[in-house]
Design a protein around this motif. Structure first.
Motif, short mmCIF file in Angstrom:
data_model
loop_
_atom_site.label_atom_id
_atom_site.label_comp_id
_atom_site.label_asym_id
_atom_site.label_seq_id
_atom_site.Cartn_x
_atom_site.Cartn_y
_atom_site.Cartn_z
N ALA A 91 16.66 59.12 -50.64
CA ALA A 91 15.92 58.41 -49.59
C ALA A 91 16.72 58.34 -48.29
O ALA A 91 16.15 58.43 -47.20
CB ALA A 91 15.57 56.99 -50.06
N LEU A 92 18.04 58.21 -48.39
CA LEU A 92 18.89 58.20 -47.19
C LEU A 92 18.87 59.57 -46.52
O LEU A 92 18.73 59.67 -45.30
CB LEU A 92 20.32 57.80 -47.55
CG LEU A 92 21.36 57.89 -46.44
CD1 LEU A 92 20.95 57.08 -45.21
CD2 LEU A 92 22.73 57.45 -46.96
N VAL A 93 18.97 60.62 -47.32
CA VAL A 93 18.93 61.98 -46.76
C VAL A 93 17.58 62.23 -46.10
O VAL A 93 17.52 62.75 -44.98
CB VAL A 93 19.22 63.03 -47.86
CG1 VAL A 93 19.10 64.44 -47.30
CG2 VAL A 93 20.60 62.80 -48.47
N GLU A 94 16.51 61.83 -46.73
CA GLU A 94 15.17 61.99 -46.16
C GLU A 94 15.02 61.21 -44.86
O GLU A 94 14.40 61.69 -43.91
CB GLU A 94 14.11 61.55 -47.17
CG GLU A 94 13.99 62.50 -48.36
CD GLU A 94 13.11 61.97 -49.47
OE1 GLU A 94 12.52 60.87 -49.32
OE2 GLU A 94 13.01 62.65 -50.51
N ALA A 99 14.78 61.42 -39.02
CA ALA A 99 15.32 60.93 -37.75
C ALA A 99 15.94 62.04 -36.92
O ALA A 99 16.67 61.77 -35.97
CB ALA A 99 16.33 59.82 -38.02
N GLY A 100 15.66 63.29 -37.27
CA GLY A 100 16.10 64.41 -36.44
C GLY A 100 17.25 65.22 -36.99
O GLY A 100 17.71 66.17 -36.34
N GLY A 101 17.73 64.89 -38.18
CA GLY A 101 18.82 65.66 -38.79
C GLY A 101 18.31 66.88 -39.53
O GLY A 101 17.11 67.03 -39.76
N THR A 102 19.25 67.74 -39.89
CA THR A 102 18.93 68.94 -40.66
C THR A 102 19.90 69.03 -41.82
O THR A 102 21.12 69.08 -41.60
CB THR A 102 19.08 70.21 -39.78
OG1 THR A 102 18.26 70.06 -38.62
CG2 THR A 102 18.68 71.45 -40.55
#
Length: 134
Positions: A91-94, A99-102
């Motif tokens: 859930a943190l990775v998602e 939020a704009g990360g890859t």
């Protein structure tokens, strides 16, 4: 000798402070420590984020008046590692990706074995490590 209680600031340029804030605050859960959005000519826009009450923070800068602003220049080995001491929750990775990360493969396979790597909107890499430090 640097005292172990010394506060640490890591400063680096950003192309888009709004995108950086979305990633580090909405995605990672850091707090805005300071913000300067309307600088005078010769000054920089600033966004400082870190854990509330913590001993460190990021200073992200952007010079809106520069003819050629300093561009972020991350490499695959420029890492910001957070030792979580527990498995990385998907859930943190998602949330970071939303939020704009890859999500990216780590350059060093150690980080894939013990965590997850997510590039921020400027391409700098955040490693969420399941191990502890010390």
């Amino acid at each position: 000798m640097i005292e172990p209680t010394a506060h640490i600031r890591v400063a680096r340029p950003s192309r888009d402070l709004v995108a950086a804030e979305r990633f580090y605050v909405d995605g990672l859960g850091l707090a805005v420590q300071w913000r300067k959005t309307d600088p005078a000519p010769g000054e920089h826009e600033l966004l400082m984020v870190g854990p509330a009450g913590g001993g460190w923070h990021f200073e992200l800068t952007r010079d809106p008046y520069a003819e050629r602003p300093v561009e972020p220049a991350p490499t695959v080995d420029d890492l910001f590692v957070v030792y979580l001491g527990e498995p990385v929750e998907e859930a943190l990775v998602e949330r970071l990706v939303a939020a704009g990360g890859t999500r990216v493969a780590a350059h060093n396979p150690y980080w894939d074995e013990y965590g997850v790597t997510v590039a921020d909107p400027d391409g700098y890499r955040l490693v969420l490590c399941s191990r502890t430090w010390g």
